[in-house]
Design a protein around this motif. Structure first.
Motif, PDB file in Angstrom:
ATOM      1  N   ALA A  50       0.834  -1.200   0.000  1.00 27.46           N
ATOM      2  CA  ALA A  50       0.000   0.000   0.000  1.00 27.46           C
ATOM      3  C   ALA A  50       0.869   1.250   0.000  1.00 27.46           C
ATOM      4  O   ALA A  50       1.929   1.291   0.627  1.00 27.46           O
ATOM      5  CB  ALA A  50      -0.912  -0.002   1.215  1.00 27.46           C
ATOM      6  N   LYS A 134      -2.956  -4.527  -2.106  1.00 31.59           N
ATOM      7  CA  LYS A 134      -2.340  -3.799  -0.995  1.00 31.59           C
ATOM      8  C   LYS A 134      -1.908  -4.747   0.119  1.00 31.59           C
ATOM      9  O   LYS A 134      -0.930  -4.483   0.817  1.00 31.59           O
ATOM     10  CB  LYS A 134      -3.318  -2.757  -0.445  1.00 31.59           C
ATOM     11  CG  LYS A 134      -3.557  -1.571  -1.368  1.00 31.59           C
ATOM     12  CD  LYS A 134      -4.537  -0.585  -0.749  1.00 31.59           C
ATOM     13  CE  LYS A 134      -4.745   0.635  -1.633  1.00 31.59           C
ATOM     14  NZ  LYS A 134      -5.686   1.607  -1.031  1.00 31.59           N
ATOM     15  N   THR A 159      -3.789   0.919  -9.039  1.00 31.51           N
ATOM     16  CA  THR A 159      -3.092   0.063  -8.078  1.00 31.51           C
ATOM     17  C   THR A 159      -2.540  -1.173  -8.765  1.00 31.51           C
ATOM     18  O   THR A 159      -1.398  -1.586  -8.507  1.00 31.51           O
ATOM     19  CB  THR A 159      -4.045  -0.348  -6.941  1.00 31.51           C
ATOM     20  OG1 THR A 159      -4.513   0.819  -6.265  1.00 31.51           O
ATOM     21  CG2 THR A 159      -3.354  -1.255  -5.940  1.00 31.51           C
TER      22      THR A 159
END
Length: 416
Positions: A50, A134, A159
């Protein structure tokens, strides 16, 4: 041993953290709890892979530095233990927390709509994919398709790409006119405009939605409807989420009024129950900025500082306007209600197909006849899906709200 506090805050996302910080100068003791190991909620979820914004780090450090704020990580609410008391549990023990004021910052979860193949291994929610990455799940060189609705699709894609995945397509169900109209309003919120530039992806397609996930033992590809045409894309993962819905179950169990599938609050973020406040996405989805200002107003109001709370109303109104624009632009197309076929599972926990539900008139009747919503997730997934598909409203949950140990439940009997 039971615990006593002036102010109990459930949920340590942006709203919960902001509420704790705002309340700290006036409350002798604040208890902040969350079922995650670290504060931040879903939007600021921490983990090995993350990358949290500076604002998240700063706010977390400020809250945890307050001597009167007591943080309980990995802690879940199990039951309402009586007036101004909740039964909670962590990995080591269960106990009751007695409070004078309560702020619910229980956030939101993804709306997952059933479609053929959605239960195949390799298919997750869009936010679910982001959380898995994450948390350390490797996706390097994997081919990923992301579908559904809302800005979360772009955030999930960013992400995935940052961790080495190949994002082949981002399929947004909203029309080009709706997306363009929303984009044209973003200069009213300059930070959001800059954020949109950083998240833009050339694989983004509007007026596109999933038809089916393809594969036998696991996902092998996805069938999409894109601008009226059917296309198939081979992929390793499909992340599909149709926006967010408020987590209102605890508020419902405490008797708080619900309005438009969210906890109803007044100008002070107070619910219909005396001494109970709510802030953030459990009162309606609108992003972290809205959650932060609502949390601050709730924290100030709960500790009697109404003058300071009122000074934040204008900022809240600004982010409520953003939320309205967002929710209007990404409203779900009614055609998505027809994605499921007769044999498509709606309740994954109890293997209940669409055909077993379609003939019933409400949630309770369907639940009694088919066991829909009676599995491990306790209707958190299928309940929201049936609300969208059939207009049913699941009833308030009955305790225990989560699986719990017997010795935890015994605290209810011993207190009685």
């Amino acid at each position: 041993m039971n615990e006593h506090t002036n102010l109990l805050i459930i949920g340590a996302g942006p709203a919960g953290l902001a509420a704790a910080l705002a309340a700290a100068p006036r409350a002798a003791r604040i208890v902040l709890l969350d079922d995650n190991p670290l504060p931040g909620g879903q939007i600021w979820r921490d983990g090995p892979q993350a990358k949290l914004p500076n604002q998240a780090h700063r706010l977390r450090e400020q809250v945890l530095a307050c001597a009167n704020v007591h943080w309980h990580s990995g802690t879940r609410v199990i039951a309402n233990a009586g007036p101004n008391s909740l039964l909670v549990e962590n990995a080591e023990r269960g106990w009751q927390i007695h409070y004078e004021r309560l702020i619910l910052c229980t956030g939101a979860r993804e709306l997952l709509l059933p479609f053929p193949g959605w239960t195949l291994p390799g298919v997750t929610g869009a936010g679910g994919l982001q959380a898995l990455i994450k948390g350390g799940m490797p996706v390097r060189d994997e081919r990923i398709v992301i579908a559904g609705s809302g800005p979360l699709l772009l955030a999930s894609a960013a992400t995935a790409k940052a961790n080495g995945a190949r994002v082949l397509r981002i399929a947004e169900q909203a029309s080009l006119a709706a997306v363009s109209g929303f984009a044209a309003q973003l200069p009213r919120w300059p930070h959001k405009l800059l954020q949109s530039f950083s998240l833009f992806d050339r694989q983004y397609r509007s007026a596109s939605h999933v038809l089916a996930a393809l594969g036998t033992d696991r996902l092998e590809g996805v069938r999409l409807q894109q601008h009226g045409q059917v296309v198939e894309i081979a992929c390793d993962r499909l992340a599909c989420g149709f926006g967010l819905i408020p987590n209102i179950q605890l508020g419902q169990a405490l008797g708080c009024a619900v309005e438009q599938q969210a906890l109803a609050v007044d100008a002070w973020q107070a619910t219909s129950q005396p001494g109970v406040y709510a802030a953030g996405e459990c009162t309606g989805f609108g992003g972290s900025e809205r959650a932060l200002v609502e949390g601050a107003i709730a924290g100030l109001s709960a500790t009697g500082n109404r003058q300071a709370a009122q000074r934040l109303w204008r900022r809240r109104a600004r982010w409520h306007a953003f939320a309205r624009a967002l929710n209007t632009a990404f409203a779900l197309d009614p055609a998505l209600k027809s994605l499921a076929t007769a044999d498509t599972l709606v309740c994954r926990c109890e293997d209940v197909p669409y055909a077993a539900l379609a003939g019933h008139s409400d949630w309770r009747q369907a639940k009694l006849a088919s066991r829909c919503g009676m599995g491990a997730c306790q209707g958190r997934v299928c309940g929201a899906a049936t609300t969208h598909l059939f207009g049913w409203q699941p009833s308030a949950p009955r305790p225990p709200f989560s699986p719990a140990r017997i010795d935890t439940l015994l605290h209810l009997e011993s207190d009685t």
